[in-house]
Design a protein around this motif. Sequence first.
Motif, PDB file in Angstrom:
ATOM      1  N   LEU A 308       0.950  -1.333   0.007  1.00  0.00           N
ATOM      2  CA  LEU A 308      -0.014  -0.090   0.141  1.00  0.00           C
ATOM      3  C   LEU A 308       0.852   1.185   0.026  1.00  0.00           C
ATOM      4  N   SER A 311       2.223   1.640  -3.719  1.00  0.00           N
ATOM      5  CA  SER A 311       1.229   2.220  -4.882  1.00  0.00           C
ATOM      6  C   SER A 311      -0.415   2.049  -4.203  1.00  0.00           C
ATOM      7  N   ASP A 312      -1.418   2.617  -4.764  1.00  0.00           N
ATOM      8  CA  ASP A 312      -2.616   2.221  -4.410  1.00  0.00           C
ATOM      9  C   ASP A 312      -3.263   1.998  -5.750  1.00  0.00           C
ATOM     10  N   SER A 313      -2.359   1.812  -6.851  1.00  0.00           N
ATOM     11  CA  SER A 313      -2.958   1.432  -7.991  1.00  0.00           C
ATOM     12  C   SER A 313      -3.088  -0.037  -8.270  1.00  0.00           C
ATOM     13  N   THR A 351      -8.878  -4.278  -0.985  1.00  0.00           N
ATOM     14  CA  THR A 351      -8.172  -2.957  -1.080  1.00  0.00           C
ATOM     15  C   THR A 351      -8.135  -2.398  -2.376  1.00  0.00           C
ATOM     16  N   TYR A 352      -7.451  -3.292  -3.294  1.00  0.00           N
ATOM     17  CA  TYR A 352      -7.293  -3.017  -4.655  1.00  0.00           C
ATOM     18  C   TYR A 352      -8.455  -3.333  -5.919  1.00  0.00           C
TER      19      TYR A 352
END
Length: 428
Positions: A308, A311-313, A351-352
């Motif tokens: 996390l 990256s949050d991508s 989350t993703y």
Amino acid sequence: MTFGMIATIIIFILLLLIGIPISLVLIITSISYILLSGDTTLLSSVSQKMFSGIDNFGLLAIPLFMLAGELMNFGGITSRLISFAKVLIGHFRGGLAYVAIIANMFLASILGSANAQAAMMSKVMVPEMEKEGYSRDFSSALTLASSIVAPIIPPSMLFIIYGTLTGASIGDLFMAGIIPGILIGVSFIIVIGFLNRKENFPKSERGTMKEVINNFLSVIPALLIPFIIIYGILSGMFTPTESAAVACIIAIIIGFSYRQLKVSDLPEIFKNTVVNTATITFLIVMANVFGFILAYEQIPQTLANSMLNLSDSPIVFLLLVNILLLLLGAVLDGIAALIILVPVLIPLLATYQIDPVHFGVIITINLTIGLLTPPVGTGLFIVSSVAEISIERLVRALLPFLIVSVLMLFIITYWEDAVLWIPSLIKN
């Protein structure tokens, strides 16, 4: 990370390097961690974790599908599938190479095990292709590469294990593997087309219409097996586990109807099934204990936070996961890697916003590619032994197929609809 965990990782790596079987590596490192950490109360949980690792109804499908595969092999189904594919397209230049891929795709819908398929097809296809004028290097590499569709096209051992670990629908996973498996098979056919221009592969004589019809009629019972399995699961007539039992019954009937399966073959069939099942079950048990140690050390949470922070991508996340899995797949057995990594990675999917079924296909393809890569790719050793070819020559001949496999992996990773289209049709 504690001293005990650091020492455990070092022990884990050293044991792998000296060639200890992965199942023993997992339990030795787990016990080592407990002793090094000084928290011996954890020993009381080991037996519980060993039992809970296999206390799942879905895992019953593994020995049943293995038994079905053995019955089909002894029953002459393999040779009939190859004969049918050969009489259809063997007369094209490079036809026998195309036959190897198509026959592997047929068998994938029956066996579900890449190692079993690689061993079986190496015995049959490599000598046959050599007789036709293909090099042993190419024949062996093609046979091994084609076998990786086995864990993707349903039924699949890895899908069954993934489904039991995550709670994802095994039926949805089976359906999700159809298009990716076909895409990988088609990509290998394209590779052969390019190689054909350079190598000018041989071709067989064209089969007569009578031969085509006779071969088709003889193979119809075998072709019905995957359709019965898939239809039964989709219609709700039986679960994936029950479908494995149905496949065994059908395989027995077909084997005796072909007059190739004999009662005297049954002891060897059962012995092979028991040995292979025991090997996988022991690995699952040991990996579950190792997963317990990772969870106790909060490795999954640490990895999740690290991901996390990077990256949050979801695009970047899937790229990093693919790189990680490709590297680990080269040094870890696929089933062991699956059992160890899934509990670590699954909490990140929400989350993703990644579909668990899509992720199951990604991780399965990834770890299946590991069968082709040194130093511990089991497929390499199986085909090297059966086809009597050195690992070095086999790896060199495999390179075009490896490159295309990785390319298809990334296409399937980022083309979600290719994976989820069939499961979505069923739900609608």
